[in-house]
Each structure stands twice: as C-alpha cells, then as structure tokens.
Design a protein around this motif. Structure first.
Motif, PDB file in Angstrom:
ATOM      1  N   UNK A 193      -1.637   6.691   3.528  1.00 48.60           N
ATOM      2  CA  UNK A 193      -0.226   6.775   3.147  1.00 48.60           C
ATOM      3  C   UNK A 193       0.566   7.106   4.407  1.00 48.60           C
ATOM      4  N   UNK A 194       1.889   6.936   4.357  1.00 49.38           N
ATOM      5  CA  UNK A 194       2.680   7.381   5.502  1.00 49.38           C
ATOM      6  C   UNK A 194       3.112   8.829   5.281  1.00 49.38           C
ATOM      7  N   UNK A 195       3.873   9.367   6.206  1.00 51.87           N
ATOM      8  CA  UNK A 195       4.275  10.781   6.163  1.00 51.87           C
ATOM      9  C   UNK A 195       5.090  11.115   4.922  1.00 51.87           C
ATOM     10  N   UNK A 196       5.747  10.095   4.309  1.00 51.02           N
ATOM     11  CA  UNK A 196       6.543  10.336   3.101  1.00 51.02           C
ATOM     12  C   UNK A 196       5.698  10.223   1.832  1.00 51.02           C
ATOM     13  N   UNK A 197       4.441   9.746   2.000  1.00 51.62           N
ATOM     14  CA  UNK A 197       3.601   9.537   0.816  1.00 51.62           C
ATOM     15  C   UNK A 197       3.663   8.116   0.287  1.00 51.62           C
ATOM     16  N   UNK A 198       4.259   7.198   1.051  1.00 51.44           N
ATOM     17  CA  UNK A 198       4.275   5.791   0.657  1.00 51.44           C
ATOM     18  C   UNK A 198       3.015   5.100   1.159  1.00 51.44           C
ATOM     19  N   UNK A 199       2.588   4.048   0.461  1.00 52.47           N
ATOM     20  CA  UNK A 199       1.423   3.278   0.903  1.00 52.47           C
ATOM     21  C   UNK A 199       1.733   2.679   2.284  1.00 52.47           C
ATOM     22  N   UNK A 200       0.796   2.842   3.242  1.00 54.78           N
ATOM     23  CA  UNK A 200       1.046   2.354   4.597  1.00 54.78           C
ATOM     24  C   UNK A 200       0.081   1.222   4.970  1.00 54.78           C
ATOM     25  N   UNK A 201      -1.137   1.554   5.344  1.00 57.82           N
ATOM     26  CA  UNK A 201      -2.070   0.537   5.854  1.00 57.82           C
ATOM     27  C   UNK A 201      -3.483   1.108   5.812  1.00 57.82           C
ATOM     28  N   UNK A 202      -4.455   0.253   6.131  1.00 61.05           N
ATOM     29  CA  UNK A 202      -5.837   0.723   6.268  1.00 61.05           C
ATOM     30  C   UNK A 202      -6.019   1.208   7.711  1.00 61.05           C
ATOM     31  N   UNK A 203      -7.231   1.588   8.081  1.00 59.96           N
ATOM     32  CA  UNK A 203      -7.410   2.216   9.403  1.00 59.96           C
ATOM     33  C   UNK A 203      -7.362   1.200  10.544  1.00 59.96           C
ATOM     34  N   UNK A 204      -7.450  -0.092  10.224  1.00 55.13           N
ATOM     35  CA  UNK A 204      -7.351  -1.108  11.268  1.00 55.13           C
ATOM     36  C   UNK A 204      -6.837  -2.424  10.728  1.00 55.13           C
ATOM     37  N   UNK A 205      -6.029  -2.359   9.679  1.00 56.97           N
ATOM     38  CA  UNK A 205      -5.535  -3.584   9.049  1.00 56.97           C
ATOM     39  C   UNK A 205      -4.354  -3.244   8.147  1.00 56.97           C
ATOM     40  N   UNK A 206      -3.486  -4.220   7.922  1.00 57.27           N
ATOM     41  CA  UNK A 206      -2.364  -4.051   6.991  1.00 57.27           C
ATOM     42  C   UNK A 206      -2.819  -4.402   5.572  1.00 57.27           C
ATOM     43  N   UNK A 207      -2.001  -3.988   4.587  1.00 63.65           N
ATOM     44  CA  UNK A 207      -2.404  -4.168   3.187  1.00 63.65           C
ATOM     45  C   UNK A 207      -1.356  -4.961   2.397  1.00 63.65           C
ATOM     46  N   UNK A 208      -1.849  -5.795   1.484  1.00 64.29           N
ATOM     47  CA  UNK A 208      -1.003  -6.592   0.585  1.00 64.29           C
ATOM     48  C   UNK A 208      -1.496  -6.406  -0.851  1.00 64.29           C
ATOM     49  N   UNK A 209      -0.545  -6.557  -1.793  1.00 64.20           N
ATOM     50  CA  UNK A 209      -0.881  -6.478  -3.222  1.00 64.20           C
ATOM     51  C   UNK A 209      -0.268  -7.667  -3.952  1.00 64.20           C
ATOM     52  N   UNK A 210      -0.803  -7.960  -5.144  1.00 67.16           N
ATOM     53  CA  UNK A 210      -0.264  -9.044  -5.975  1.00 67.16           C
ATOM     54  C   UNK A 210      -0.035  -8.509  -7.384  1.00 67.16           C
ATOM     55  N   UNK A 211       1.122  -8.890  -7.944  1.00 66.95           N
ATOM     56  CA  UNK A 211       1.417  -8.555  -9.345  1.00 66.95           C
ATOM     57  C   UNK A 211       2.254  -9.688  -9.923  1.00 66.95           C
ATOM     58  N   UNK A 212       1.855 -10.255 -11.035  1.00 68.30           N
ATOM     59  CA  UNK A 212       2.599 -11.337 -11.704  1.00 68.30           C
ATOM     60  C   UNK A 212       2.946 -12.476 -10.731  1.00 68.30           C
ATOM     61  N   UNK A 213       2.007 -12.840  -9.870  1.00 69.84           N
ATOM     62  CA  UNK A 213       2.227 -13.967  -8.963  1.00 69.84           C
ATOM     63  C   UNK A 213       3.112 -13.658  -7.764  1.00 69.84           C
ATOM     64  N   UNK A 214       3.579 -12.409  -7.651  1.00 71.64           N
ATOM     65  CA  UNK A 214       4.432 -12.025  -6.515  1.00 71.64           C
ATOM     66  C   UNK A 214       3.611 -11.149  -5.567  1.00 71.64           C
ATOM     67  N   UNK A 215       3.827 -11.364  -4.249  1.00 76.54           N
ATOM     68  CA  UNK A 215       3.083 -10.607  -3.237  1.00 76.54           C
ATOM     69  C   UNK A 215       3.947  -9.441  -2.753  1.00 76.54           C
ATOM     70  N   UNK A 216       3.324  -8.276  -2.635  1.00 77.29           N
ATOM     71  CA  UNK A 216       4.044  -7.075  -2.201  1.00 77.29           C
ATOM     72  C   UNK A 216       3.326  -6.462  -1.004  1.00 77.29           C
ATOM     73  N   UNK A 217       4.085  -6.034  -0.014  1.00 77.52           N
ATOM     74  CA  UNK A 217       3.474  -5.370   1.151  1.00 77.52           C
ATOM     75  C   UNK A 217       4.460  -4.351   1.699  1.00 77.52           C
ATOM     76  N   UNK A 218       3.965  -3.221   2.208  1.00 76.31           N
ATOM     77  CA  UNK A 218       4.888  -2.194   2.702  1.00 76.31           C
ATOM     78  C   UNK A 218       5.642  -2.644   3.956  1.00 76.31           C
TER      79      UNK A 218
END
Ligand code: PMP
Length: 293
Positions: free
Chosen positions: A182-207
C-alpha cells in the motif's frame, strides 16, 4: 553460478571490462548511503525494448538524488546495445546502475565520482512459468510506499528497494510469490518489483503512480488495453475494493504480464482480459524489424 563469478563483459565507466573484474571498494558511498539509481530492461530478439525510455528514467532518477550521470542518453544507449552484442544474447535482462564512488566517506559526498556500469545476463522468467498462467499468490506487505515528502519516491533508487526486499522475503517465507504494498495513505500501490492492475465488469483499474514507480511496462499495457477498446481507469484504489475485482495482474520489465490468483484472503481468476494482455505484451516486445522481412 554466483553473480560475481560469471563470464563475459561489463561496461564500467566507459570501458568493457571482464565480468569478474567489475569491482567496487567496500568504502563506496553508494553501498553505505544508498546513493545509487538503476534500471531494468529486457532485450527481445537482440533489441532492447523501450531502451530510450529506460535511459531517460535512469538520468532522471540520478537527478532526483542530486547527481548528474556523466554520460549522455545516446552514450548510454550505445553502451547497452554494444554490450548486448558482445554478450551475444538475443533475449536478456539489462541492468544499468549509477552510484556515488569512494572519494569521500560521510553523508556529504560532494567530490565523489558518479560511476556508471551496465551488466547483461539471461533472466528468463521472473515468476515461475508454470504458476504464471494459473496466477501467482501475493501477500499483503507490512511496509508501505513512502510519502513523496519523505523520499524521492518517483526515482528508481536503490535505497527504496530496502522496503521491497524486506517485503518480498516476508512473503516468500509464508509461501507467497510476492507482496502487494500500500502507499503511505493506505491506498493500493504496487508489488515489490512490478505495477498492479485489476479488472471489474470488463473495465481495467490501476492506481495512479503519484508516489511510486510509473512503470514503462505499465504505460505499454495501458496503451495495449486501450488499443483493444478497453476502458482503463487510473485512480485511487482502496484495499477494501480488492474483494470486488475478478481479475488481477502484475506488470514490469522482469515480470512482463503475470496474472495474480490471490492477494491475502482475496482470490481472482485469470480471465480473458489478463490472457489477452499477456499475449498482446508478448507480441509488442518482439522487435519490429524493417519492412524487408
Ligand atoms: N515498481 C517497482 C517497484 C519496480 O521495481 C518495477 C520494475 N522496474 C516496476 C514497478 C515496473 O517498472 P517497469 O515496467 O518500468 O519495469
């Protein structure tokens, strides 16, 4: 074979030296005070993917740490290309690094030389290839990405990787492949050596990478997804939302596009969008050879 005992050459401050001779002294500022920045690149079929973008980021990371890399982007690019040719690999990992040397010891390092080296080795797959399409398992990291007011959080700076190694080791000790930070605010940030993406209802979400590394692979994946007509939302993602996503994947130079099956208590199923982007990324990194071919 340990990394200091391999064969080949390393580019070291403008010269090609035998791999085993590319050494630094124990009283090196970069070692004691983490005054170092680096890059990670991949060559496919003899061409380094997005080389100039990585070189520009290396120079910018140095600037964020208050030093000027004593080579131009053109010189660094040529050194990477010539070293790749000398190493003789078609597919390889490229690691440029710049660090403050050993002329002065102490927090202040005004007179220390900025050293630059480049090493190239074969690094096939960052995550276990068998696990890869089933999706890897991630732990939740204990440490958070630092507030940009407390660290140059946009730099690919060695010092920032202390948090990553601690988090990755803790995850591996529990049987996970990696950790989500997570980042300092508690939001989802990234993995230890890669960025992260999510999918919901056919839409892609990334921080939004406002306090962590804006991956070059991340930007490529966003372009590829848009080319396929997917909507990509770059936004704040809260850990409470993890439950609502159906697909998740990581991306980075080393990780490429790697589906995720679990983050702590939440599970995901690598689906059509993850599979599509794994394939599109694999096609995108192949060298676009001259029309003659
Ligand atoms: N975040 C971190 C912490 C990384 O180490 C990396 C790999 N460099 C990335 C994201 C992905 O960056 P890129 O796609 O430029 O390799």
């Amino acid at each position: 074979v340990p990394f200091d005992q391999m064969d080949g050459q390393i580019w070291f401050n403008g010269e090609f030296v035998p791999w085993r001779d590319a050494k630094v002294h124990v009283l090196t500022h970069g070692l004691h005070y983490a005054s170092a920045v680096f890059e990670g690149e991949r060559a496919y079929g003899g061409e380094i993917f997005k080389l100039r973008a990585h070189t520009d980021r290396l120079i910018e990371s140095g600037r964020l740490l208050g030093f000027k890399i004593p080579y131009s982007a053109d010189e660094i690019d040529s050194a990477c290309n010539e070293l790749l040719r000398r190493q003789g690999f078609a597919d390889a990992y490229v690691r440029p690094i710049a660090w403050r040397g050993s002329e002065m010891m102490g927090v202040s390092a005004q007179n220390n030389r900025i050293n630059v080296a480049i090493a190239i080795w074969q690094w096939p797959s960052y995550f276990n290839p068998e696990q890869r399409m089933k999706g890897i398992r991630l732990d939740m990291a204990e440490y958070r990405r630092p507030d940009p007011r407390t660290a140059p959080s946009k730099a690919k700076a060695s010092g920032l990787y202390m948090i990553c190694t601690i988090s990755k080791h803790a995850a591996e000790a529990k049987g996970y492949a990696d950790a989500l930070m997570l980042d300092w605010r508690g939001h989802v940030a990234e993995a230890t050596g890669a960025n992260v993406f999510f999918v919901k209802d056919g839409v892609i979400h990334t921080p939004d990478p406002d306090c962590f590394l804006d991956g070059i692979t991340r930007r490529t994946v966003i372009d590829l997804a848009k080319r396929r007509g997917y909507e990509v939302q770059v936004r704040t993602i809260l850990p409470e939302e993890l439950e609502s996503f159906t697909e998740c994947f990581l991306c980075g130079t080393a990780a490429e596009v790697t589906p995720v099956a679990e983050i702590g208590p939440y599970s995901f199923t690598p689906g059509d969008i993850s599979r599509q982007l794994v394939a599109d990324y694999a096609a995108e990194v192949q060298p676009k050879r001259a029309a003659a071919e």
